[in-house]
Design a protein around this motif. Sequence first.
Motif, PDB file in Angstrom:
ATOM      1  N   VAL A  61       9.684  -9.316  -6.842  1.00  0.00           N
ATOM      2  CA  VAL A  61       8.468  -9.644  -7.579  1.00  0.00           C
ATOM      3  C   VAL A  61       7.489  -8.490  -7.399  1.00  0.00           C
ATOM      4  N   ASP A  62       6.882  -8.060  -8.498  1.00  0.00           N
ATOM      5  CA  ASP A  62       5.988  -6.896  -8.440  1.00  0.00           C
ATOM      6  C   ASP A  62       4.656  -7.247  -7.795  1.00  0.00           C
ATOM      7  N   PHE A 118      -4.736   8.399  -8.526  1.00  0.00           N
ATOM      8  CA  PHE A 118      -3.486   8.548  -7.774  1.00  0.00           C
ATOM      9  C   PHE A 118      -2.645   9.727  -8.257  1.00  0.00           C
ATOM     10  N   ALA A 138      -7.974  -2.336 -12.758  1.00  0.00           N
ATOM     11  CA  ALA A 138      -8.189  -3.783 -12.636  1.00  0.00           C
ATOM     12  C   ALA A 138      -9.598  -4.121 -12.169  1.00  0.00           C
ATOM     13  N   CYS A 140       6.425   4.003  -6.640  1.00  0.00           N
ATOM     14  CA  CYS A 140       5.003   3.958  -6.309  1.00  0.00           C
ATOM     15  C   CYS A 140       4.523   5.335  -5.869  1.00  0.00           C
ATOM     16  N   GLU A 157       0.868  -1.171   0.000  1.00  0.00           N
ATOM     17  CA  GLU A 157       0.000   0.000   0.000  1.00  0.00           C
ATOM     18  C   GLU A 157       0.907   1.223   0.000  1.00  0.00           C
ATOM     19  N   ASP A 201      -3.266  -0.470  -4.174  1.00  0.00           N
ATOM     20  CA  ASP A 201      -3.447   0.788  -4.902  1.00  0.00           C
ATOM     21  C   ASP A 201      -2.638   0.820  -6.198  1.00  0.00           C
ATOM     22  N   VAL A 202      -1.349   1.135  -6.102  1.00  0.00           N
ATOM     23  CA  VAL A 202      -0.536   1.227  -7.312  1.00  0.00           C
ATOM     24  C   VAL A 202       0.439   0.052  -7.326  1.00  0.00           C
ATOM     25  N   ILE A 203       1.315   0.039  -8.324  1.00  0.00           N
ATOM     26  CA  ILE A 203       2.247  -1.085  -8.423  1.00  0.00           C
ATOM     27  C   ILE A 203       3.398  -0.892  -7.429  1.00  0.00           C
ATOM     28  N   ASN A 261       0.694 -12.371  -7.261  1.00  0.00           N
ATOM     29  CA  ASN A 261       1.961 -13.030  -7.545  1.00  0.00           C
ATOM     30  C   ASN A 261       2.422 -13.777  -6.298  1.00  0.00           C
ATOM     31  N   ILE A 290       0.904  -6.096  -8.233  1.00  0.00           N
ATOM     32  CA  ILE A 290       0.176  -5.373  -9.267  1.00  0.00           C
ATOM     33  C   ILE A 290      -1.320  -5.442  -8.973  1.00  0.00           C
ATOM     34  N   PRO A 291      -2.012  -4.310  -9.003  1.00  0.00           N
ATOM     35  CA  PRO A 291      -3.448  -4.320  -8.745  1.00  0.00           C
ATOM     36  C   PRO A 291      -4.149  -5.316  -9.670  1.00  0.00           C
ATOM     37  N   GLY A 292      -5.035  -6.113  -9.108  1.00  0.00           N
ATOM     38  CA  GLY A 292      -5.779  -7.060  -9.924  1.00  0.00           C
ATOM     39  C   GLY A 292      -5.057  -8.369 -10.151  1.00  0.00           C
ATOM     40  N   ARG A 293      -3.829  -8.479  -9.716  1.00  0.00           N
ATOM     41  CA  ARG A 293      -3.071  -9.714  -9.913  1.00  0.00           C
ATOM     42  C   ARG A 293      -2.550 -10.231  -8.587  1.00  0.00           C
ATOM     43  N   THR A 324       9.960  -8.881 -13.753  1.00  0.00           N
ATOM     44  CA  THR A 324       9.553  -9.088 -12.358  1.00  0.00           C
ATOM     45  C   THR A 324       8.046  -8.971 -12.163  1.00  0.00           C
ATOM     46  N   PRO A 376      -1.492   2.145 -12.306  1.00  0.00           N
ATOM     47  CA  PRO A 376      -2.454   3.151 -11.863  1.00  0.00           C
ATOM     48  C   PRO A 376      -1.846   4.359 -11.146  1.00  0.00           C
TER      49      PRO A 376
END
Lengths: 358, 311, 98, 837
Positions: free
Chosen positions: B155-156, D167, D252, B183, B103, B141-143, B163, B158-161, D323, D161
Amino acid sequence: MRRILYTALGLAAVGSVGLLLFAWSGLYSVAASRGHWPMVEWVLEFGMENSVETHAPNVTPPRLDDPDLIRLGAGHFLFGCAECHGAPGTEVGLVVRGMLPPPPDLSRRVSAWTDQELFWIVKNGIKYTGMPAWPTLDRDDEVWALIAFLRALPSLDQAAYRALAYGDVPAEPQSGEGVAMSGGASRALGACARCHGAGDRPPLSALVPRLHGQPAEMLVEALRAFAAGERRSGIMEPLAAALSRRAAEEVATYYAGLAPLPPTSTVQAESIGRLAAEGDAAAEIPACISCHDRQALAIYPRLAAQSARYLENRLRVLWYAQPRTPTQSIMVPIARRLSEQQIRDLSAYFAGLPPEQR
Amino acid sequence: MTGLQSMFAPMGPEAALIADLAAVLFVGAAVVLTIVVAALWFAMLGSSAARRGLAAERAVIVGGIVFPIVALAALLAYGLWVMRASVASPAASNAMRIEVTGEQWWWRVAYRDGDGRRIESANEIRIPVGRDVVLTLRSADVIHSFWVPSLAGKVDMIPGRVNTLKIVAKQPGVYRGQCAEYCGGAHALMALEVVALPEAEFASWLAAEGAQATDAAGETERQGRELFLAAGCGACHAIRGTRADGRIGPDLTRVGARRQIAAATLPATRENLARFIVDGQHLKPGNGMPPFRVFSAEELSAVVAYLASLK
Amino acid sequence: MFRTFLRLGAPLAWALHFLVLYGAEFLVCSRWGSQAYAAVVAGATLAALAVLVFVVRSTAAGTGFVDRVAFALGLMGLGGVLATTMPAFMIPMCVGTA
Amino acid sequence: MTRAATATGEYPNDLPRPEGELERLEAAWELPKGWRIVTAVNNTVIGYFYIATAFGFFVLAGILALLMRTQLAVPDNTFLGQETYNQIFTMHGTVMMFLFAVPAVEAMGVLLLPQMLGARDLPFPRLGAFAFWAYLIGGLVFFCTLFVGLAPSGGWFMYPPLTSERFSPGVGADFWLLGIGFIEISAIAGAIEIIVGVLRTRAPGMTLDRMPIFAWTMLVFAGMVVFAFPAVILATILLELERAFDWPFFIAERGGDPLLWQHLFWFFGHPEVYIIFLPAAGMVSMIVPAMAQTSMVGHRLIVVALIATGFFSFGLWVHHMFTTGLPALSLGFFSAASMAVSVPSGLQVFAWIATIAAGRLRLTAASLFVLGFLFIFTLGGLTGVMVAMVPFDWQAHDTYFVVAHFHYVLVGGMVFPLLCAFYYWAPAFSRRPLSERMGKSAFWLIFIGFNVAFFPMHISGLIGMPRRVYSYPAGLGWDLPNLISTVGAFIVAAGILVVLADFLRNLRPTLTKSAGDVWKGGTLEWLENHTYGARSVPHVDSREPLWTHPRMSEDVKKGRYYLPGTMTGGRETIVTSPVEAVPQYLMRLPGPGWPHLIAAVFTAAFFLLLTVKAVALALACGGIVIAAMIAWMWSSDPASAGEADIGAGISLPTYVAGPTHPSWWAMVVVLLVAGALYLSYVFGYLYLWTVSPATWPTTPISMPSWPVTCLIVSGVALAAATRLLGSSRLLFALALACGIGALLVGLALDAWTQWQSGLRPSASGYAAMVYANAVLQAQIAGVVTAMGAFTLARLVAGRLDADRRVVFDNLALLWGYAIGEAALGLLLTHGFPRVAG
C-alpha cells in the motif's frame, strides 16, 4: 569552391610549419629586460583588453561603497597586492620594477575597467604578466571585497590607507631591535589583529569573524584547514599557511582567552529563537544550539554575539561549498536546508544573543 | 522458492489468499499458452482438416472472443471476491494500531501503549501473533510504498493522504519488507523488518519499549553519552530520558536492541554503527545524516558503546 | 451527424458509462451515501444498455462495411458495459471514500 | 467513376503516354542534392531518417539497459553508483518510450502509408519533416544530458513530489518536462499528418473496407495520440509551473495532490502502450497474409478489435494505481476494463493463427519474428491479465514481475514486429533485401536471449525484488535469477548487433531501383517505388489489389492509371473522400525548403534554452521560429490553377475551401487536441476540488460581466468577418482585428480581476488552477492572434479573397474554438465555486 578550400588548407599548413621553425630557431628573445616590440606589445594589450571584456561575468556586484567590504579588501590588499602595485605612501619595490609588463599603479588604472572586468581580472589573474589568480576560485565574496577597496583606493591618502589596512596594529616596529629581529614592516603584514581585532577591540569589518573567546580547538582546526586548502579563502589560506603549528596554537590560545565581545544587535524574534533552539523537523533543520552552545564539542564554533554579517556570509559560503573538513561535512548539508530568509534571521538572532546565555 | 521476502511464503490471511489466486492464474496462463502454441503448431504443420478448422472465422470467434470472455469473466469474479475479502472485513475490536511514516529513506514507527502514549521507534515493527494489526500509513516527504510480501500486498504512502493496511501474522518470525515505490536516491536501501512475537512476549516487550532509555552503565558509555550530546546528535535523534529530543532522524532510545540499522540494510554490529556515524553517506548516499568525522577513534568507540547499550 | 454518432455510439456509450460510474463514486458517496450511488449505477447502466441496444438493432440489418463494424462495436460495447458493472455487484459500495 | 479500371482491361488513361510526361514528373519530385538532402520533405526520405533515428535511440537505450544489467548481475555491486543508476534507469525508460517506441511506429507510418495508400506523399510534407527534425535535435540534446550528469533521475513516470523543486532541485527534471513535452508536441504533429493522410489521400476506390489493416492501426494510433498525449502535456505544464513558479498543483500541504499527476500521467501512459502496440500489430497483419499468401481471416473483426482497443485502453489508467489506496469499487471498475481490453488482443492472436492455417507460412526471417512475437506477446498478455487482478497486483506491482510483464508486451509486441517489418519491407526501399541467414540467426539470438533475460524476472519479482533498485543484498534468493537475466540481456545485444551488421552489409536505401516485390505481397507499397511514389495512382477494388490484378504493377508503371504525370507542373496528390475514396481535389504539395528546418532547429533550441533558464536567448530563438514559420506558411495555399484531368474523365479542382480541404481536417484535429488538453485541465480542476474542497473560496469574486461581453463581441465579429470576406476588405479587416482584440481583452480582464481580488497562484491548489486556466487560454489566444496577423498580411498582399480563403477558414475554426474554450473557462472558474460553495 574546392580549389579555394585546398588553397586555404595549404596556406594554413605552410604557415604553421613556418611558425614552428621560427620558435625552434630560438631567434625570438624572451628577455624581460628588453621590452616587447611595439607591434607585439600592441597585440598583447589589445588581446588582453578584449579578453577581459569578453570574459567578464554578467553579474550584479554587491554595493561597493560598503565600508565593511572596503575594510576587508584593504586587509588583503596590504598583504597580497601592495608589494607589486604599491599603495598610497609606498613605492613599488625595486625587485618588482624589473617585471615585464610592469605592474600598473592601481589608483590610476582601475577607473579604466568596469566592476565586472576588475572582478574577473582579480579572480582569474592575467597570463604572461605575473598577475596571479585569487588563491581560490570558490570565494567570489572575497574578490568583491577587494574590488570595493580598489574603487575606494584612488581617493585614499597615506593616513586613510593605513587606518584601513593596519587598523590598530602599528605599521612598523617601534624599536630598532624590532626591525633588526623581524625585518621592517613585513611582520605587521601577518598580524591577525589587523582584521580580527584583539583585546577588547572588535574586528575592523563586520565581515570578519570575532575570535574572542572562541574555543582554542576550533581556532586551531580552522587554521589547519585554511593552511591545508580544505577551507577555502583567498585571504586566510596564505596567511594560515605561513603559520607554524605552534604559532597557530599560541594565537588560538590567545584569542580563546579573551573575553567574548558584547552582542552586536538587539533584534530577538520569538519564532526565530524557536528555530535556533528546537529546529524544524518537517524541514529537517536541526536545532542550531545543539552544536553551537557552550556545552558542545570544542571543535564547533560558538555563535552568540558573533557578527551578523559574518554569519550570513559564512552560511552562504557553506551553501555553495564542497565540504572538505569534518565540521563542514556536518554543516554544509544543514546550511543548504536554510532559506535565504532563515539565514538572515538566524544570523541576526545569534548576533543579538549575549554570550553568557549560550 | 521461498525467501525472506517472498509472496510464496504467505504468513498472513491476505497473503495466503493472493498466493492461492496466483496459483490459479499461473495454471490458467500455462493452459492458455499451451492452447495458443498448439493452435499455432497445427496452423503451420497440422493436417489439412485441422488447418481448415482453424482457418474458419468461427475459430477466431470461438478462440478469440467467446473463450476469453468466459474465462475472463470467471477470473474477474474470483479476483473481486478475493478483493472483497481483503477490503471489506473490518478489523477486530482488539486490533493493534501502529503508525508507520515513510521518510527518505527509512520508516518512522509509532505505537500507542495502554494509556495512549506514543512510543516512537524506527525500521523494525513488532507485532503480536494472531492479532489484527492496523497500520496507518503516511509519508513525510515523497511517495513510498509499504510492502511485506509474506503478510500482505503493498500500500502506498502518499503525502497528504492516510492509507491503512490490516495485517495478521499467523506465526512468530521475522518478515522482511522493502519500500516498493521509487522514492529517489537510496530507494534500494529502504527496507524494514516485521517481527511477530507471541502475545505475552509482545506485551512485555511493548511495556519495556515505552520506558525511558537505559542509563549509561560504565565509564565508556557515560563518556559516549556526553559525546553524543555534545556533538549535537540530539538535534536529530531522540533518546528518551536524555536531553536528546530531535525529531528529524530515527528515535534511538532502543537502538541497541534492534536487529539491523540503516533501515534494515546493515546488521546492527558495533562496526556498522561506527561506519554509519563516520561514513553514512557512503553506505547510504544522500541520507539526511551528515558524516560525523569529528570524533577521534576512542571517542567514536565510546559513542558506539553507548548506542549499543541502549537496549 | 446522427449516422456518425451511430457509428461511434457504442464505444462512446461505454466510455461515458465508465466515467459516470467511476466519477460518481467519490462525489455521490461522500454527499448522499451508497443508496444514491447504487441508483446512479443502475440508471447509468440502463441508459448505456439502451443506447447500445439501439445501436445494435439499427445496424444489425446493415450490409455495408461501416454498419457491420458499428454492429460489432455495439456488441463489444455491451460486453464492456456489463463487465464494468460487474464489480458494482460484488464490491461493497462507498468503502474507502470517506 | 464512369470508367473505373477493371479486369476487363479498361484503364483511366491511354497509352502511349505523351513525350516528356515522366521527365516532368521526375523533375517536380527531384530530391535536393548532396547535403541539401536535409531540406527534403518526401515521406520516403524523412521516413528513412526517422526510422534510423528511432532505431539509433533504441540502441542507445539498449546500451543503458546493458549497464543496468551489469550492475544487477551480482548482489551489492558497485559498478554503477546510486545516482548514476537512477539517472540511467530514468533515461532508459524515457528514451525507449518517447524517443524510440512512439517515433519508430510513427516513422513506419510516414514511410509506408503514402506508398500503401497510393498517395504521392503525405498531405503536409513540411509538417512531417518539421516533426522529425524537432524530434531528432530535441532527442539528441536530451540524451546528452546523461553525459554531463544533468539527466533526470525521477523515473520515466516522474512522480511528484519526488520530482518537485524541493526533492529534485537542479535542471534534470526540467529537461524531462520541457524536452519530453516538446517531443510529444512533435508526435502530435505527426499524428495529425497521419490522420488526414489516411482519411483523405487514399487511392480512388480504396474504401474503408479495402483499406489495409496497417492504415487502420495508424489511424487508431493517431486518434489515440490526439486524445492521450494532451493529458501528459497538461501534466508537464502544471509540474513545470509548480517547479518554476511554486504553483502548488501537486503539493499536499497547500491543497494540491500528488495523485493528480498519476491520474494525468497514466491517462496518457496506459493508452501509450496500445499506441505502441497497435501499429506493430498492424504490421503483423500485413506480413502474415503476405507470408502465408492468403487474405487476412477476420479482416473486419480485426478492424473492430482495433477500434475497441482504442477506446477500452482509455479505461485502464488506474490499473497503475491499484496500490494508492483508492476506493475498492473504483479499483474493481478498472480491473474490469483491463480484462475487457484483452479480448480484442486475443481476437487478433487467433485471427493471425487462422490466417496462417488458411495459407502456407513460408519460414522466412520475417515469419520467425512473427512467431516469436506471437509467443512472447501472448505470454505478456497473460501476465497482463494477472496484474489486472487487483489483489495479485498488490503483490506484483512495482516488482520485477511487472518489469518482466511489460517487457514481454512491449518487446514482444513492438520490437519483434518492428524487426519483422525491417526484414519484410526492406526490399521495397533498398537495392538489396536483408540477409535471410543473418535475420534468422538474429532472431534466434534475440528470441532466446529475451526469454533468458526476462523470464527469470517474473520469479525475482514474486520472491520480493522491487523495481528501480540499484543494488540488492545477497541471501534473498535474488542472486541467481538476476545473473541469468544479465546473461540473457547480453545475448539479446548480440542479436541486435547481428541486425546492425545486416543493415551495414545489405541495406542500400534507394528511391529508384529497389529490390521490389520479393515476397509477392498484395498491397500497393509493392508497386515500383520512386520519389513520387508510383508512376500512376491505381484504382483499387479489393483489399489486395496486386493479387486481384496481377498486371497492375506493369500498368501502373506504364502510366495507365490516374495522374500519370504532373498536371500543374509541381508536386501534387489526389485527395479523396474519407469513406468511399472518391476523388475530390488535386492537392498541390510543397517541395524541399529551409524554413521548416530552421523552425524545427530553433523550436528545439527555444525549449532547451528555457530549461537552462537562458530566457533572453530562448526568446530570440522563439522570434526566429515565428519568422521561419511565416516564411514557411506564406507560400502555402496557392491560388487555383484551374481544373486538372487525372484520367477516366475525372476532372479535379486544384483549389477547394471548407471541409473538402485537408487543412480543414487538420485544423479540426488540432481542435480535438486542444479540447482534450482543456478537458484534462477541467478534470484536474474538479479533481483537486474533490481532494481539498477547503481551499475553494466561500465567497466567489464578482461576476465576470465584462469578460463575457468581450467574448460575445468577439463571437459577433467572427460571424461578421465570415460574411464580410467576400464583400469589403476594409470592414473584414476591422472585424477581424476588433474580434481578436476583444478576445484578448476579455481574457486579460478576467485574469486581472482574479489578481485584483488578492488571489495569488502560489497560495493554494485552487488558486494555481485558476491561473492555469489563464495560461491555457493565453496559449490559444496567442495562436489566434498570430494567425489573425498572418491572415491580415495575406489580405494586404492580395493572397486572401472570397475564393482563396483557406487561411481564414482555418483561423475561423480556431477562433470559434478559442471563444468556446474561454467561455467554458469562465463558467468553470466563476460558476463552479458558486455551485460548490
